[in-house]
Design an enzyme around this catalytic site. Structure first.
Site, PDB file in Angstrom:
ATOM      1  N   TYR A  35       0.804  -1.205  -0.123  1.00 28.50           N
ATOM      2  CA  TYR A  35      -0.040   0.010  -0.077  1.00 28.50           C
ATOM      3  C   TYR A  35       0.910   1.339  -0.197  1.00 28.50           C
ATOM      4  CZ  TYR A  35      -3.815   3.090   1.615  1.00 28.50           C
ATOM      5  OH  TYR A  35      -4.797   3.903   1.404  1.00 28.50           O
ATOM      6  N   LYS A  85       1.262   4.074  -3.117  1.00 32.35           N
ATOM      7  CA  LYS A  85       0.564   5.140  -3.034  1.00 32.35           C
ATOM      8  C   LYS A  85       1.812   6.156  -3.307  1.00 32.35           C
ATOM      9  CE  LYS A  85      -3.795   4.732  -2.094  1.00 32.35           C
ATOM     10  NZ  LYS A  85      -4.962   5.255  -2.758  1.00 32.35           N
ATOM     11  N   THR A 135      -9.718   7.857   8.482  1.00 29.47           N
ATOM     12  CA  THR A 135     -11.208   8.425   8.185  1.00 29.47           C
ATOM     13  C   THR A 135     -12.080   7.227   8.645  1.00 29.47           C
ATOM     14  OG1 THR A 135     -10.232   9.938   6.466  1.00 29.47           O
ATOM     15  CG2 THR A 135     -12.606   9.538   6.635  1.00 29.47           C
TER      16      THR A 135
END
Ligand code: UDP
Length: 310
Positions: A134, A138, A164
Site C-alpha cells: 500500500y 501510493k 477516516t
C-alpha cells in the site's frame, strides 16, 4: 469515502461516473442512487483501460483497498491499483483534458520519525514489510501524478488522507473503528493491538469529503494533508467506543502487527491556509453517528471480526 463523495457531487448538481470493481467496497453504498439519471456506475477494475464516452471535467482516483487487513489479503491488487490504476486514471484525465485528483495517504510517511507529519516530510517506510504494497504503491502514485503534471502540464491535486471513519464501512473491514464498534455492539472483547499506546488522528468522513472538494477547486498542485489533528491513543479510542455503545465489553490486548506506525497526526496548516479547511466534527459526535448507522445497518447479524495481519 467514495459513496459519500458521490452524494456530495450529485447534491451540488454534478453528473458522476463511478468505476469500481468492489474488491473491498460495498455496492450497497450506491443502492440509493439506482435510477438517478445523473449517476452512472461501471463495474470494472481501474487497472484496465478506462474508455468513457463524452466530456469529463475531473477524474478523482480513490480506487484502492485501504484497510491493512484488506491490503494484506489483496497485495498484488493493491500494488496495481496504486501504480497501473493511477496510470490508467491519469491517461483518462489527459485524454479528456480533465483535472485530476489522487487520494494518497498518510501511509506515505510510514512509521514517521517526525511528529506531527508535515507535507515536506519524506517519510520512513519499510519497502519490504507487510504494509509496503500500500505505502509504496501510493508513493509511486504520487510520483506518477507529478510526472504527468511536469511532462504534460496536467492539472493535478494530491490529497494525503489520514485515518477516516464513518457510516458505510464494512463490518469486516478490519480497521480500528469498524472492528471496535462491531465488537462493542456484540458485547465481545474489544481487541487492542499492542498496549494501545500507539496513536491515530481520526477524521469524520463528511469533513474529509469537504476537504477533498476544496482541494479539487483550489490550484494547489503539491500534496496536502487532510485529516483531523486531534490525536488519540488506540486504547482510549477503544474505551470511547465501548462507552458510546453502552457496551459491557472489556479490552483484550493482542500482538501488535509488524510495522504498525507508533504515532500519526497530520500537520494541517497547508489545508488551513490554502483551502480554508479545518475539520469540525468532534470524535464523540462522529463516533455516535457511526454507531447509530451501524446499529441500523447490521442490527441482525454478529460475525467474527477480521483477523490481524502478520
Ligand atoms: N487496531 C487495534 N485493534 C483492531 C484494529 C486495529 O488495536 O482490532 C490498531 C492498529 O494496530 C493500529 C490502529 O488500531 O495501531 C489503527 O489501525 P487501522 O487498521 O484502523 O489503521 P492504520 O492507521 O493502522 O492503517
Amino acid at each position: 469515502m467514495g459513496s459519500h463523495l458521490i452524494d456530495r457531487l450529485l447534491a451540488r448538481g454534478d453528473e458522476v461516473i463511478c468505476i469500481d470493481n468492489f474488491v473491498t467496497g460495498r455496492s450497497e453504498n450506491l443502492a440509493h442512487l439506482d435510477g438517478d439519471v445523473r449517476f452512472t456506475r461501471i463495474e470494472q477494475d481501474v487497472t484496465a483501460p478506462l474508455g468513457i464516452d463524452g466530456g469529463i471535467d475531473a477524474v478523482l482516483h480513490l480506487a484502492s483497498p485501504a484497510s491493512p487487513v484488506d491490503y494484506a489479503a489483496h497485495p498484488i491488487a493493491t500494488l496495481e491499483a496504486g501504480t497501473v490504476g493511477t496510470h490508467q486514471a491519469l491517461r483518462l484525465a489527459l485524454e479528456k483534458g480533465a483535472r485530476f485528483l489522487m487520494a494518497s495517504t498518510s501511509e506515505v510517511y510510514g512509521d514517521p520519525l517526525e511528529h506531527p507529519q508535515r507535507e515536506a516530510y519524506w517519510g520512513h517506510v519499510n519497502p519490504v514489510g507487510p504494509r509496503s504494497v500500500y505505502d509504496e504503491a501510493k508513493r509511486a502514485a504520487e510520483a506518477y501524478v507529478m510526472a504527468y503534471h511536469r511532462t504534460y502540464q496536467l492539472d493535478t491535486r494530491i490529497a494525503r488522507i489520514f485515518n477516516t471513519y464513518g457510516p458505510r464501512m464494512r463490518r469486516d473491514d478490519g480497521r480500528a473503528v469498524p472492528q471496535f464498534v462491531t465488537q462493542a455492539l456484540n458485547n465481545e472483547s474489544v481487541t487492542v493491538y499492542g498496549d494501545g499506546s500507539q496513536t491515530r488522528s481520526l477524521c469524520y468522513v463528511d469533513d474529509l469529503v469537504s476537504g477533498l472538494l476544496l482541494l479539487l477547486e483550489s490550484d494547489h498542485v503539491m500534496p496536502v494533508n487532510l485529516g483531523n489533528p486531534n490525536e488519540i491513543t488506540i486504547h482510549r479510542l477503544a474505551e470511547r467506543v465501548i462507552t458510546l455503545c453502552g457496551s459491557s465489553s472489556g479490552i483484550e490486548l493482542r500482538d501488535l502487527p509488524e510495522d504498525d506506525p507508533r504515532r500519526r497526526c497530520p500537520d494541517i496548516s497547508t489545508a488551513r491556509s490554502v483551502l480554508g479547511w479545518t475539520p469540525s466534527m468532534t470524535l464523540d459526535e462522529g463516533l455516535s453517528r457511526t454507531i447509530e448507522w451501524w446499529r441500523r445497518e447490521w442490527a441482525d447479524v454478529a460475525e467474527p471480526a477480521a483477523s490481524v495481519i502478520s
